[in-house]
Write an enzyme that holds these catalytic residues in place. Structure first.
Site, PDB file in Angstrom:
ATOM      1  N   CYS A 116      -1.794  -3.612 -15.902  1.00 45.66           N
ATOM      2  CA  CYS A 116      -1.835  -2.085 -15.259  1.00 45.66           C
ATOM      3  C   CYS A 116      -1.177  -2.542 -14.083  1.00 45.66           C
ATOM      4  O   CYS A 116      -1.170  -1.818 -13.005  1.00 45.66           O
ATOM      5  CB  CYS A 116      -3.313  -1.919 -15.061  1.00 45.66           C
ATOM      6  SG  CYS A 116      -4.270  -3.416 -14.264  1.00 45.66           S
ATOM      7  N   GLY A 163      -2.755  -8.015 -13.964  1.00 46.45           N
ATOM      8  CA  GLY A 163      -2.223  -7.323 -12.687  1.00 46.45           C
ATOM      9  C   GLY A 163      -1.294  -7.990 -12.188  1.00 46.45           C
ATOM     10  O   GLY A 163      -1.135  -8.855 -11.477  1.00 46.45           O
ATOM     11  N   SER A 164       0.160  -7.348 -12.673  1.00 47.65           N
ATOM     12  CA  SER A 164       1.364  -8.036 -12.706  1.00 47.65           C
ATOM     13  C   SER A 164       1.691  -8.195 -10.977  1.00 47.65           C
ATOM     14  O   SER A 164       2.535  -9.013 -10.751  1.00 47.65           O
ATOM     15  CB  SER A 164       2.443  -7.622 -13.583  1.00 47.65           C
ATOM     16  OG  SER A 164       2.487  -6.246 -13.330  1.00 47.65           O
ATOM     17  N   ASN A 165       1.421  -7.317 -10.429  1.00 49.41           N
ATOM     18  CA  ASN A 165       1.627  -7.221  -8.990  1.00 49.41           C
ATOM     19  C   ASN A 165       1.137  -8.427  -8.259  1.00 49.41           C
ATOM     20  O   ASN A 165       1.939  -9.268  -7.621  1.00 49.41           O
ATOM     21  CB  ASN A 165       1.117  -6.065  -8.271  1.00 49.41           C
ATOM     22  CG  ASN A 165       1.411  -4.790  -8.719  1.00 49.41           C
ATOM     23  OD1 ASN A 165       2.438  -4.592  -9.415  1.00 49.41           O
ATOM     24  ND2 ASN A 165       0.634  -3.709  -8.515  1.00 49.41           N
ATOM     25  N   ASP A 166      -0.166  -8.694  -8.350  1.00 47.30           N
ATOM     26  CA  ASP A 166      -0.753 -10.211  -7.724  1.00 47.30           C
ATOM     27  C   ASP A 166      -0.296 -11.318  -8.477  1.00 47.30           C
ATOM     28  O   ASP A 166      -0.239 -12.583  -8.142  1.00 47.30           O
ATOM     29  CB  ASP A 166      -2.256 -10.005  -7.589  1.00 47.30           C
ATOM     30  CG  ASP A 166      -2.688  -9.122  -6.420  1.00 47.30           C
ATOM     31  OD1 ASP A 166      -2.192  -9.560  -5.459  1.00 47.30           O
ATOM     32  OD2 ASP A 166      -3.787  -8.524  -6.601  1.00 47.30           O
ATOM     33  N   GLU A 183      -5.029 -11.573 -12.786  1.00 47.00           N
ATOM     34  CA  GLU A 183      -3.987 -11.585 -11.796  1.00 47.00           C
ATOM     35  C   GLU A 183      -3.887 -13.030 -10.708  1.00 47.00           C
ATOM     36  O   GLU A 183      -3.065 -13.123 -10.147  1.00 47.00           O
ATOM     37  CB  GLU A 183      -4.017 -10.293 -10.461  1.00 47.00           C
ATOM     38  CG  GLU A 183      -5.703  -9.915 -10.365  1.00 47.00           C
ATOM     39  CD  GLU A 183      -5.547  -8.724  -9.755  1.00 47.00           C
ATOM     40  OE1 GLU A 183      -4.571  -7.940  -9.348  1.00 47.00           O
ATOM     41  OE2 GLU A 183      -6.712  -8.366  -9.247  1.00 47.00           O
ATOM     42  N   HIS A 208       0.796  -1.253   0.192  1.00 45.19           N
ATOM     43  CA  HIS A 208      -0.227   0.010   0.119  1.00 45.19           C
ATOM     44  C   HIS A 208       0.835   1.418  -0.026  1.00 45.19           C
ATOM     45  O   HIS A 208       0.800   2.228  -0.807  1.00 45.19           O
ATOM     46  CB  HIS A 208      -0.937  -0.195   1.284  1.00 45.19           C
ATOM     47  CG  HIS A 208      -1.771   1.049   1.138  1.00 45.19           C
ATOM     48  ND1 HIS A 208      -1.477   2.242   2.421  1.00 45.19           N
ATOM     49  CD2 HIS A 208      -2.892   1.468   0.686  1.00 45.19           C
ATOM     50  CE1 HIS A 208      -2.307   3.282   2.032  1.00 45.19           C
ATOM     51  NE2 HIS A 208      -3.430   2.878   1.174  1.00 45.19           N
ATOM     52  N   ARG A 251     -11.743   0.526 -11.649  1.00 50.10           N
ATOM     53  CA  ARG A 251     -11.571  -0.683 -10.935  1.00 50.10           C
ATOM     54  C   ARG A 251     -12.334  -0.854  -9.977  1.00 50.10           C
ATOM     55  O   ARG A 251     -12.264  -0.275  -8.910  1.00 50.10           O
ATOM     56  CB  ARG A 251     -10.070  -1.110 -10.703  1.00 50.10           C
ATOM     57  CG  ARG A 251      -9.617  -2.549 -10.730  1.00 50.10           C
ATOM     58  CD  ARG A 251      -9.658  -3.161  -8.982  1.00 50.10           C
ATOM     59  NE  ARG A 251      -8.729  -2.389  -8.221  1.00 50.10           N
ATOM     60  CZ  ARG A 251      -7.600  -2.692  -7.848  1.00 50.10           C
ATOM     61  NH1 ARG A 251      -6.850  -3.601  -8.529  1.00 50.10           N
ATOM     62  NH2 ARG A 251      -7.013  -1.954  -7.060  1.00 50.10           N
ATOM     63  N   ARG A 282      -7.961   3.093  -9.136  1.00 49.60           N
ATOM     64  CA  ARG A 282      -8.243   2.237  -7.916  1.00 49.60           C
ATOM     65  C   ARG A 282      -9.150   3.087  -7.184  1.00 49.60           C
ATOM     66  O   ARG A 282      -9.058   4.235  -6.867  1.00 49.60           O
ATOM     67  CB  ARG A 282      -6.904   2.252  -7.075  1.00 49.60           C
ATOM     68  CG  ARG A 282      -5.994   1.358  -7.729  1.00 49.60           C
ATOM     69  CD  ARG A 282      -4.516   0.967  -6.682  1.00 49.60           C
ATOM     70  NE  ARG A 282      -3.955  -0.048  -7.037  1.00 49.60           N
ATOM     71  CZ  ARG A 282      -2.812   0.026  -7.878  1.00 49.60           C
ATOM     72  NH1 ARG A 282      -2.469   1.252  -8.016  1.00 49.60           N
ATOM     73  NH2 ARG A 282      -1.909  -0.870  -8.046  1.00 49.60           N
TER      74      ARG A 282
HETATM   75  C1  PEP Z   1      -1.881  -5.624  -9.456  1.00 51.85           C
HETATM   76  O1  PEP Z   1      -2.132  -6.717  -8.749  1.00 51.85           O
HETATM   77  O2  PEP Z   1      -0.919  -5.718 -10.451  1.00 51.85           O
HETATM   78  C2  PEP Z   1      -2.808  -4.581  -9.723  1.00 51.85           C
HETATM   79  C3  PEP Z   1      -2.630  -3.730 -10.725  1.00 51.85           C
HETATM   80  O3  PEP Z   1      -3.783  -4.446  -8.688  1.00 51.85           O
HETATM   81  P1  PEP Z   1      -3.261  -3.849  -7.037  1.00 51.85           P
HETATM   82  O4  PEP Z   1      -2.181  -3.667  -7.035  1.00 51.85           O
HETATM   83  O5  PEP Z   1      -4.082  -3.040  -6.684  1.00 51.85           O
HETATM   84  O6  PEP Z   1      -3.657  -5.302  -6.266  1.00 51.85           O
HETATM   85 MG    MG Z   2      -4.096  -6.721  -7.866  1.00 52.00          MG
END
Ligand code: PEP
Ligand code: MG
Length: 414
Positions: free
Chosen positions: A341, A291-294, A269, A26, A170, A123
């Site tokens: 994203c 969603g490359s983070n998840d 994701e 976060h 989103r 977001r």
């Molecule tokens: C992600 O998971 O890549 C994403 C963009 O969503 P968040 O970072 O809000 O989980």
């Molecule tokens: Mg995500």
């Protein structure tokens, strides 16, 4: 660690240093958007640093100095958007759309002046947290209108700043640990051992559609009452096709129906969405956004909130890159556009280049790297075109060096 109720304080901060968290936690996401230097996962900042102490934060190198130190370049310069107005038109044209990731209305209005094709990830969570009460609590107290009006007003401002460029809103992806802290949150956010893989995303709307329905009402208000048709909807953290179908059904029952100017997409994701990408296309998604983070966290079995797992939060990992390539190919097989994203191309220009090679349709990046990404993508697209041209020329020309071209008469290829 920060949580959504910290955002007003974060906006006033010169720098942020946290004990916990990884590069997509976060604190990292919010500070990147606000253009504030940030160091996450220091382990001991809150015990070592004292109230009233003057420190200098070098977020580029991850160092906190005691006292006021002159750094060779202000760390904030990387952020680039804080208070800066950038004239549109960086001089590069790209076939790939360059979108921006946004969570804050004021930032959105500033960034709208840049050479950017729309918002690829708006977001919802921080705007909602700005209400200061858990949204389920508001609904329970018969105050849904307040939520709908607040969200509709924020969306109206963003959509009109970007009009006619698309805004991909989103829907909420609350995590129980982050939203439990909001007043009234305890009743609606169970305590979980692993909130990152818990009661979040699309599953929530199926279990309890209250907040999702209020979001749909806000979207309808912007589209129908304010006449801003550039607002689309994206569903996060989808685990199964059935979940998506249920969400689609809720939208339709509420009067939000997919058509030429209203698109409903999903985030890719959870690895199941990579594996089942074709079934999602067949189930009627209008677009997919990676969603490359998840996706990195879940593909490599790591935890994006745990700094100790940094090694396994590397989006360049071949397993993650292969998944991305597969999704793009599978979407294209069904004529469905596929973007990204997650923050990966914002951090790694190398990834942005690879994504162009894979044929991605759009990249949504952090506000501070829009220009750099446009340039990287333009150059990557040129390379791809030149390579294709060379292959085509080679295929059509004679190998013997006689230079006679595609209608060669010297029979060297026989
Ligand atoms: C992600 O998971 O890549 C994403 C963009 O969503 P968040 O970072 O809000 O989980
Ligand atoms: Mg995500």
């Amino acid at each position: 660690m920060t949580s959504p109720d910290y955002v007003p304080a974060m906006k006033r901060a010169s720098a942020i240093v946290t004990d916990a968290g990884g590069m997509t936690c976060h604190a990292a996401i919010v500070s990147r958007e606000l253009g504030i230097p940030c160091i996450v996962g220091s382990k001991n900042a809150t015990t070592v640093l004292k109230d009233g102490q003057t420190v200098t934060v070098d977020s580029k190198r991850g160092v906190v100095y005691d006292g006021r130190i002159a750094l060779e370049a202000p760390a904030q310069a990387q952020g680039g958007i804080a208070g800066t107005v950038v004239v549109a038109g960086g001089g590069y044209t790209t076939g790939t759309k360059i979108y921006v990731n946004i969570a804050d209305v004021d930032v959105a209005e500033r960034v709208a002046q840049k050479d950017v094709d729309g918002i690829g990830l708006l977001r919802a969570e921080f705007m909602i947290a700005g209400l200061g009460v858990h949204p389920n609590k508001l609904a329970k107290d018969g105050r849904s209108r307040e939520f709908i009006d607040m969200l509709a007003e924020n969306l109206r401002r963003i959509c009109s700043a970007f009009d006619p460029r698309p805004i991909i809103y989103r829907a909420n992806d609350f995590k129980t640990n982050e939203y439990r802290g909001l007043p009234g949150g305890e009743e609606f956010e169970p305590k979980e051992e692993n909130p990152m893989i818990g009661y979040r995303g699309c599953f929530r709307y199926v279990m309890d559609p209250t907040v999702f329905k209020m979001e749909i009402e806000a979207i309808k208000k912007v589209r129908n009452e304010y006449g801003l048709k550039n607002l689309w909807l994206m569903i996060p953290f989808v685990r199964t096709v059935e979940e998506f179908e249920k969400c689609k059904q809720i939208c339709e029952e509420q009067g939000l129906v997919q058509n030429q100017d209203f698109k409903l997409g999903i985030m890719c994701e959870v690895p199941s969405t990579v594996i089942m990408a074709e079934e999602f296309c067949e189930a009627g998604v209008d677009f997919m956004s990676i969603g490359s983070n998840d996706l990195t966290q879940l593909t490599l079995g790591s935890d994006r909130d745990n700094g100790g797992f940094a090694k396994y939060m590397d989006e360049r990992d071949p397993a993650v890159m292969r998944s991305i390539k597969l999704v793009i190919e599978r979407c294209h097989k069904h004529g469905i556009p596929c973007g990204i994203c997650g923050q990966s191309p914002s951090v790694w220009p190398w990834v942005a280049e690879k994504l162009v090679e894979y044929g991605i349709d759009s990249m949504s990046v952090n506000p501070d790297v829009i220009e750099r990404t446009r340039k990287t993508v333009a150059s990557a697209e040129n390379k791809v075109m030149l390579r294709r041209l060379a292959e085509l020329t080679k295929k059509n020309s004679c190998d013997c060096g006689c230079g006679c071209g595609s209608d060669c008469k010297c029979n060297c290829r026989e």
